[in-house]
Design a protein around this motif. Structure first.
Motif, PDB file in Angstrom:
ATOM      1  N   THR A 125      32.922  40.461  40.591  1.00  0.00           N
ATOM      2  CA  THR A 125      32.601  41.237  41.789  1.00  0.00           C
ATOM      3  C   THR A 125      33.320  40.696  43.024  1.00  0.00           C
ATOM      4  O   THR A 125      33.487  41.415  43.998  1.00  0.00           O
ATOM      5  CB  THR A 125      31.086  41.233  42.041  1.00  0.00           C
ATOM      6  N   ARG A 127      36.473  40.076  43.441  1.00  0.00           N
ATOM      7  CA  ARG A 127      37.706  40.790  43.771  1.00  0.00           C
ATOM      8  C   ARG A 127      37.408  42.129  44.435  1.00  0.00           C
ATOM      9  O   ARG A 127      38.122  42.554  45.334  1.00  0.00           O
ATOM     10  CB  ARG A 127      38.580  40.968  42.527  1.00  0.00           C
ATOM     11  N   TYR A 128      36.318  42.761  44.030  1.00  0.00           N
ATOM     12  CA  TYR A 128      35.984  44.037  44.669  1.00  0.00           C
ATOM     13  C   TYR A 128      35.450  43.839  46.081  1.00  0.00           C
ATOM     14  O   TYR A 128      35.704  44.663  46.956  1.00  0.00           O
ATOM     15  CB  TYR A 128      34.992  44.823  43.806  1.00  0.00           C
ATOM     16  N   LEU A 129      34.701  42.760  46.303  1.00  0.00           N
ATOM     17  CA  LEU A 129      34.266  42.480  47.675  1.00  0.00           C
ATOM     18  C   LEU A 129      35.488  42.243  48.561  1.00  0.00           C
ATOM     19  O   LEU A 129      35.557  42.709  49.692  1.00  0.00           O
ATOM     20  CB  LEU A 129      33.351  41.248  47.702  1.00  0.00           C
ATOM     21  N   LEU A 130      36.477  41.510  48.021  1.00  0.00           N
ATOM     22  CA  LEU A 130      37.636  41.157  48.837  1.00  0.00           C
ATOM     23  C   LEU A 130      38.563  42.346  49.088  1.00  0.00           C
ATOM     24  O   LEU A 130      39.210  42.392  50.129  1.00  0.00           O
ATOM     25  CB  LEU A 130      38.410  40.004  48.198  1.00  0.00           C
ATOM     26  N   VAL A 131      38.641  43.292  48.137  1.00  0.00           N
ATOM     27  CA  VAL A 131      39.491  44.451  48.423  1.00  0.00           C
ATOM     28  C   VAL A 131      38.724  45.529  49.190  1.00  0.00           C
ATOM     29  O   VAL A 131      39.307  46.535  49.565  1.00  0.00           O
ATOM     30  CB  VAL A 131      40.137  45.068  47.153  1.00  0.00           C
TER      31      VAL A 131
END
Lengths: 300, 351
Positions: A125, A127-131
């Protein structure tokens, strides 16, 4: 540009124009979400339940032991203040905090802090928070704020549970300070609250350390285990007399100074040292976590 | 529009873009990095120059990538597993710092301008990742809250719309850990659609889906593209790229082999000549005489590699020799043929 393209561009522009400008408070949405997410986790609730159970166990143990008229803690054994509980249930608050501060509380913090970044990484999760884009600094600050909120909540859970059990099993009333003076119940409660806040603040250092460890690995379990391992190691080293030169730099060294708030007048020296040390840990490990997290390749 | 174009400078040494010859003005752009965030439609949405990633340990994952993704295209990013597609996508999304080279997304440099660029980019990277203990809806609420440019007042409405778009409205209240793989994939896609996006980056979006799910995703991609969203779609499935993409790039072992319009890519390989006739032996003899190579006869079908020149002349020759012709034409070359021709190897999909 073809007419179709122009039309499309115009449509896109209109859609963007209709959007409201981001407000400065929108950034806090992540903190709210983080708090909700953390405190809805089964694991968080389990940790808080364990912490709430400690004062119950101490209270029942003291009650059973003293039912035959003997005094608790016989020859000064056991956590601080335990012998006073039978006279005044409020002392159960101090006893419970003294009993949980060396291990239960920091262990709970270590679990939450260690999991903060590494847990998101291992579940993917992160990577999705960061993008989204959460922003690395913003995400890290949010995580730290949430861990600190957990420190406060965990300490208050112990204190409130202890107060409830103490009031239920033992009399409440005026209490005697360590210095021998007597203070009223209202002031006693105020000092209990103050002590709880100091205990919560004592955990700031562990929280920063755990967050730093959490940025080093992509495994939530590894980060939790490392943080709790460090905690135990430091506690053991703090007991070895030959290491007294470095012991004042251990985050746990002044933890029990909160008892000084029960002196009359209050003895501030160690309290201030404790808070200063916690602040230093927060700065050092907070910066290290930031340096690591903002430069890290997110491959998980 | 009237606004000056505000993309990052496009360096004059960029190679020609065969697929967009109509934009010579790109070469004249001046440097206006912070003035204006929008960039005009019709420009390249992703531009990388010499993009390289060497992991610690020396493994070269991406090697000098020069990628150009035109706006409004459905861009297929093609290559076997392990060819560097995901590393490239992670660099484009600011998750990984390139070892060298530059990447511009929506005209701004990544990872430097991630905060300005990413709110207008939706992404599905290496499969969905969800909080299993939260419901599908709460997962989306959390991802939306992570975007500081997303309006909290419209959050619930936008989440509901995204769930509806991927057909998960009925399952929105279920915990995500109870979702099937296809549902998780769709929820991941919904997260990419929380706001109107200029660019959608979809890394293997149909992985783990059944044929019906794959069809749904393809339909969705076509819908989004027709709204003007540029879609950057990575896949190891050739027919998937062929079905939905207008443009494609082919990666192998960290290097970009070729990029361009899908039709042009396939055109690089010439299709075989196919003649359907009740007189196959006779037809084969005539075709060989006229210089057709590699002639193969299979029942009433004769195929071969046509020589240069007008192939209609071959038909006239066949008829003149008394060969009865039922069908005559060139077989459309597939992207797979093109890939094999480009890389000199089969499209080996392991794991």
């Amino acid at each position: 540009m073809s007419p179709a393209e122009a039309l499309r561009a115009e449509r896109a522009e209109r859609a963007e124009g209709a959007e409201r400008r981001p407000g400065p408070l929108w950034s806090l949405g992540l903190l709210r979400s983080e708090l909700l997410t953390t405190f809805r986790r089964w694991r968080t609730l389990a940790l808080l339940t364990v912490l709430a159970a400690v004062p119950v166990l101490i209270g029942i143990a003291v009650k059973l032991e003293t039912d035959d008229g003997s005094s608790a803690g016989g020859g000064g054994e056991g956590p601080a203040f335990i012998s006073q509980i039978t006279n005044n249930g409020l002392f159960l608050v101090f006893t419970a905090l003294a009993a949980t501060l060396p291990f239960f509380l920091p262990m709970a913090i270590g679990v939450i802090a260690g999991d903060a970044v590494a847990g998101e990484a291992s579940s993917g999760t992160l990577r999705y928070l960061l993008v989204a884009p959460a922003g690395r600094t913003r995400l890290l600050l949010t995580k730290y704020a949430t861990v600190l909120a957990f420190c406060l909540v965990a300490t208050l859970v112990v204190a409130v549970s202890a107060l409830a059990v103490g009031a239920l099993l033992f009399p409440l009333g005026e209490l005697t300070t360590i210095s021998g003076t007597r203070i009223g119940l209202a002031e006693g409660l105020a000092r209990a609250l103050l002590i709880a806040l100091v205990v919560a603040a004592s955990l700031i250092g562990v929280a920063a350390l755990g967050l730093f460890v959490s940025t080093l690995t992509n495994s939530g379990i590894a980060a939790m285990a490392t943080t709790v391992g460090l905690l135990i190691t430091v506690q053991i080293l703090d007991q070895i007399p030959q290491l007294d030169a470095v012991q004042p730099y251990f985050f746990s060294h002044y933890w029990l100074s909160f008892a000084d708030l029960m002196r009359d007048p209050v003895y501030y020296e160690d309290l201030v040292r404790n808070l200063g040390l916690q602040a230093a840990y927060a700065v050092v490990f907070g910066s290290a976590a930031w340096a690591r997290f903002t430069a890290k390749d997110i491959t998980a | 529009m009237g606004e000056p174009p505000a993309t990052e400078p496009v360096r004059p040494d960029r190679p020609d873009q065969p697929d967009r010859p109509d934009r010579p003005d790109q070469l004249k752009r001046q440097d206006r990095p912070e003035r204006e965030e929008r960039e005009p439609a019709g420009d390249a949405v992703i531009v990388t120059r010499g993009l390289t990633k060497r992991y610690r340990g020396g493994q070269l994952a991406v090697d000098g990538l020069d990628l150009t993704v035109p706006a409004g295209s459905v861009f297929g990013f093609l290559g076997p597993n392990g060819s560097g597609k995901t590393t490239t996508i992670r660099m484009l999304m600011g998750l990984i710092e390139p070892t060298s080279g530059t990447a511009h997304v929506l005209g701004r440099p990544m990872p430097h301008a991630a905060r300005a660029v990413l709110p207008r980019v939706g992404a599905l990277i290496e499969g969905p990742a969800l909080y299993g203990f939260l419901s599908g809806r709460d997962n989306l609420l959390r991802y939306d809250a992570a975007d500081p440019a997303a309006d909290p007042r419209t959050r619930r409405v936008r989440v509901a719309a995204a769930l509806d778009r991927v057909g998960l409205t009925a399952a929105a209240g279920k915990k995500a850990k109870a979702y099937s793989l296809g549902m998780k994939q769709r929820l991941g896609l919904a997260a990419a659609l929380l706001r109107p996006r200029r660019l959608l980056v979809l890394d293997e979006p149909t992985n783990g889906l059944d044929p019906q799910g794959m069809r749904e995703i393809r339909t969705l991609v076509r819908e989004l593209a027709s709204d003007g969203t540029t879609v950057f779609l990575s896949s190891h499935l050739l027919d998937e790229i062929e079905q939905v993409c207008t443009h494609a790039a082919v990666m192998a072992r960290g290097r970009l082999i070729r990029q361009g319009a899908v039709a042009d890519l396939a055109a690089g390989t010439r299709g075989r000549l196919v003649v359907t006739t009740p007189d196959p032996q006779e037809a084969a003899r005539v075709l060989k005489e006229r210089g057709v190579g590699d002639v193969v006869v299979a029942e009433d079908r004769v195929t071969g590699e046509p020589p240069d020149g007008e192939i209609a002349d071959l038909n006239r020759a066949l008829v003149a020799e008394g060969v009865r012709v039922r069908g005559f034409g060139r077989e459309r070359p597939s992207l797979e043929d093109a890939f094999v021709a480009l890389t000199g190897e089969g499209f080996d999909v392991a794991g």
